[in-house]
Scaffold this active site. Structure first.
Site, PDB file in Angstrom:
ATOM      1  N   TYR A  19       0.867  -1.178   0.000  1.00 29.58           N
ATOM      2  CA  TYR A  19       0.000   0.000   0.000  1.00 29.58           C
ATOM      3  C   TYR A  19       0.902   1.225   0.000  1.00 29.58           C
ATOM      4  CZ  TYR A  19      -3.777   3.080   1.702  1.00 29.58           C
ATOM      5  OH  TYR A  19      -4.703   4.077   1.858  1.00 29.58           O
ATOM      6  N   HIS A 174     -11.223  -1.653   8.323  1.00 30.27           N
ATOM      7  CA  HIS A 174     -11.243  -0.585   9.316  1.00 30.27           C
ATOM      8  C   HIS A 174     -12.245  -0.846  10.439  1.00 30.27           C
ATOM      9  CE1 HIS A 174      -9.498   1.321   5.707  1.00 30.27           C
ATOM     10  NE2 HIS A 174      -8.658   1.791   6.608  1.00 30.27           N
ATOM     11  N   ASP A 539      -8.104  14.038   8.973  1.00 31.20           N
ATOM     12  CA  ASP A 539      -7.870  12.703   9.517  1.00 31.20           C
ATOM     13  C   ASP A 539      -9.164  12.123  10.073  1.00 31.20           C
ATOM     14  OD1 ASP A 539      -6.829  10.420  10.776  1.00 31.20           O
ATOM     15  OD2 ASP A 539      -6.370  11.548  12.596  1.00 31.20           O
ATOM     16  N   HIS A 541      -9.449   8.889  11.249  1.00 26.80           N
ATOM     17  CA  HIS A 541      -9.233   7.801  12.202  1.00 26.80           C
ATOM     18  C   HIS A 541      -9.563   8.324  13.600  1.00 26.80           C
ATOM     19  CE1 HIS A 541      -6.878   6.076   8.851  1.00 26.80           C
ATOM     20  NE2 HIS A 541      -7.278   4.939   9.366  1.00 26.80           N
TER      21      HIS A 541
END
Length: 662
Positions: A19, A174, A539, A541
């Site tokens: 990745y 995820h 972001d 996350h």
């Protein structure tokens, strides 16, 4: 070997990927060509956060985020540079892109047309799972309804125009990183796939006789954690349940079309900052979970680098991960044997247990009207599951080697000294911004306006979005303009945070002690201690921020948390409105220096310089020192895993600040 029922000539290996993507299209292209020369057999493109969320590099929300976690692709010129000297007709390309998946595929196809490629030979996958973005990763743009409609458009267009392409990649990866149990990962991913197939069937763009073709192109992207037996059984359960769903719910008769086709990245957020060399063993064990079982073997595998918990891996680190795959596939005899676990009563019992739990969750989601209507429920379940997992690490119930046991360590020569991680040139963002402004100046403005008008008209009229998107790519439309046009039609979406209710994790004495500390300090302050938790920039996350917010509320604080994607200005305004006693900033994208500096500057300008600021994320030691020089009171990184201890530290900081002010 053909005369042995249990052994045969080696099967072809899975696709080897890493990745990758960072800084600029030109530098990422050089990395891709280098990796392909080393034996990588497919590409997996990492896009930066502005690209993933539909913004151009010069948008206010892009500040500090350009080129940090992936490559910025703003227009067809960037796509040309990204794949320079790489013939798309011969490549298998995975694009992790989600919300603007239709747009990135449109640019990819437009480039393939320029190269003279046959569209019908293009192979690859677009990760295109918006449900999981609402639940875990946060790079969504549009509301659920329009998002599913765009996915349906892509699927209907791809099966006609690029039949070897996987237009829908359901991503449970995820979900696990957000705390999902194996049963939740199975159920939530399968519920998403069902919602997509139901959307396609109801959309009328695919004839009934071709529905089986569409179903066969649905692929999955999963996570493999370190609990080896459970993960192996999870993959066998996925295989079993997907076959049953396609046969019983959709009447797919071709067994080959019902095959569970999946790619994997093993668990990046499970990698540890302390003793990072141990991550090599974790990565290998996780890779075995998805390759040992022939009946449930992955079709593509990408492995993180051992030092991803420290920062951006270097090319050598990525090469090391690639070599692990090559040793496993070519030096061992793994690919010569029939399934090693067929008939195992242990594996069969575990698969049955996981399948039962997943089906119970699926039934519950069905009762709610499907995944689209169950987003709030699933988000709350993930936050609760993650809270229990985090608590188990804190208490030692769950062992993490080098983190909560056997923490004494010799210094690692692998991560010592300068250049141990890749860094992005801080001047890069200005260069990328200058290039996109030059691109806009050089294109035919009238052609751009015509293309955008055609795009919006298709969105309004309910026509398929793909050909207008390809026309827009050829006209020079940018990523931000494409997304902006569709925002005007579809609107935007604000995902649930999942932290509205205090999640009980079996509160122990340490939590009760901090509660008493909060009560005492709140009395001194004259009102309940208020903790603002902010996610500046793009972001998405949010796991860490959610767990901080959840634990702070469990400890009796007043918590202000508005979710992801806030500008520094919005965070400072909320701090002022809520009269926050402390501001916590969570950033995992590597943009901490730019964004924290701006928040601190604005707080001083608004007269809030007396309010302490703390920061958390994947922050190298050198950057932590810079943040403290900026005025940040505390910096927390993944090694600070005891959240209740962080809460106590924050309360003590507020108390000390108040006493100083008095």
């Amino acid at each position: 070997m053909s005369d042995k029922a249990f052994q045969h000539a080696p099967d072809p290996p899975w696709i080897f990927r890493t990745y990758a993507g960072h800084s600029t299209a030109q530098k990422s292209n050089a990395l891709y060509r280098s990796n392909l020369a080393r034996g990588q057999t497919g590409l997996s493109v990492a896009f930066d956060l502005p690209t993933q969320t539909g913004y151009d590099p010069d948008h206010v929300l892009s500040r500090g985020e350009v080129g940090k976690v992936g490559v910025p692709i703003s227009h067809l010129g960037d796509m040309r540079a990204l794949f320079s000297e790489i013939p798309l007709e011969k490549m298998n390309t995975s694009m992790t892109i989600n919300a603007p998946a239709a747009w990135l595929l449109a640019m990819y196809v437009a480039l393939a047309d320029e190269q003279g490629a046959d569209r019908r030979l293009l192979q690859g996958t677009t990760q295109n799972d918006l449900i999981k973005e609402y639940l875990s990763r946060g790079t969504y743009i549009f509301p659920p309804g329009p998002s599913l409609r765009l996915i349906g458009d892509m699927i209907a267009w791809c099966y006609r125009e690029v039949p070897k392409w996987n237009p829908m990649n359901v991503c449970s990866y995820h979900l696990q990183e957000a705390g999902a149990t194996p049963e939740q990962e199975l159920a939530f991913a399968l519920a998403t796939a069902i919602s997509v197939l139901d959307t396609v069937r109801a959309g009328g763009q695919v004839p009934d006789e071709d529905f089986e073709i569409v179903a066969s192109r649905i692929s999955f992207f999963v996570n493999a954690g370190v609990r080896f037996v459970t993960e192996l059984c999870k993959m066998r359960s996925f295989t079993k349940l997907w076959d049953e769903i396609l046969l019983e719910r959709y009447g797919v008769q071709d067994k080959k079309a019902r095959r569970f086709r999946y790619g994997v990245q093993v668990n990046s957020l499970g990698l540890t900052e302390p003793q990072p060399e141990n991550n090599v063993y974790r990565i290998l064990i996780e890779a075995l979970a998805v390759t040992l079982s022939k009946d449930a073997r992955c079709r593509a595998l990408q492995l993180p680098a051992w030092n991803e918990a420290l920062g951006l891996p270097r090319p050598w680190d990525q090469q090391w991960s690639l070599r692990l795959q090559q040793v496993l596939a070519y030096e061992t005899d793994l690919l010569e044997y029939e399934d090693l676990f067929a008939g195992s009563h242990v594996v069969e019992a575990k698969v049955a247990e996981l399948s039962k739990g997943a089906l119970e969750q699926l039934a519950l989601i069905d009762e709610m009207g499907g995944a689209q209507n169950a987003i709030d429920y699933m988000k709350a379940q993930l936050v609760a599951s993650n809270a229990r997992r985090v608590r188990a690490v804190e208490t030692g119930e769950l062992t993490v080697v080098g983190v909560n046991r056997w923490t004494d360590s010799e210094p690692s020569p692998l991560s010592a000294g300068e250049g141990a991680i890749e860094t992005v040139d801080p001047k890069l963002e200005a260069e990328v911004v200058a290039r996109i402004q030059a691109w806009r100046a050089d294109r035919d403005a009238a052609a751009v306006e015509t293309a955008l008008a055609g795009l919006k008209a298709a969105a309004i009229d309910g026509r398929n979005i793909m050909e207008p998107s390809i026309a827009a790519a050829r006209a020079g439309v940018t990523t931000g303009e494409w997304a902006g046009a569709l925002r005007e039609v579809f609107g935007e979406y604000r995902g649930p945070t999942g932290v509205a209710v205090v999640v009980s994790t079996g509160e122990a004495e340490d939590v009760e002690a901090v509660k008493a500390q909060v009560e005492r300090v709140s009395q001194m302050l004259g009102r309940t201690l208020t903790y603002l938790v902010g996610k500046p920039g793009l972001d998405g996350h949010s796991n860490g921020a959610e767990q901080i917010a959840t634990r702070a509320r469990a400890c009796g604080m007043e918590v202000v948390y508005d979710g992801i994607r806030s500008t520094p200005e919005e965070i400072v305004r909320r701090a002022k409105e809520s009269r926050a006693h402390v501001v916590g900033l969570s950033i995992l994208s590597g943009s901490h220096l730019d964004l924290v500096q701006e928040v601190v500057r604005l707080m001083r300008a608004e007269g809030l310089d007396h309010v302490p600021v703390v920061a958390g994320g994947i922050i190298p030691e050198g950057d932590a020192l810079i943040l403290k020089q900026m005025g940040v009171a505390r910096v927390y990184t993944p090694k600070d895993f005891k959240i209740t201890q962080i809460m106590s530290d924050v309360v003590a900081l507020v108390e000390a600040t108040a006493l100083t002010e008095a």
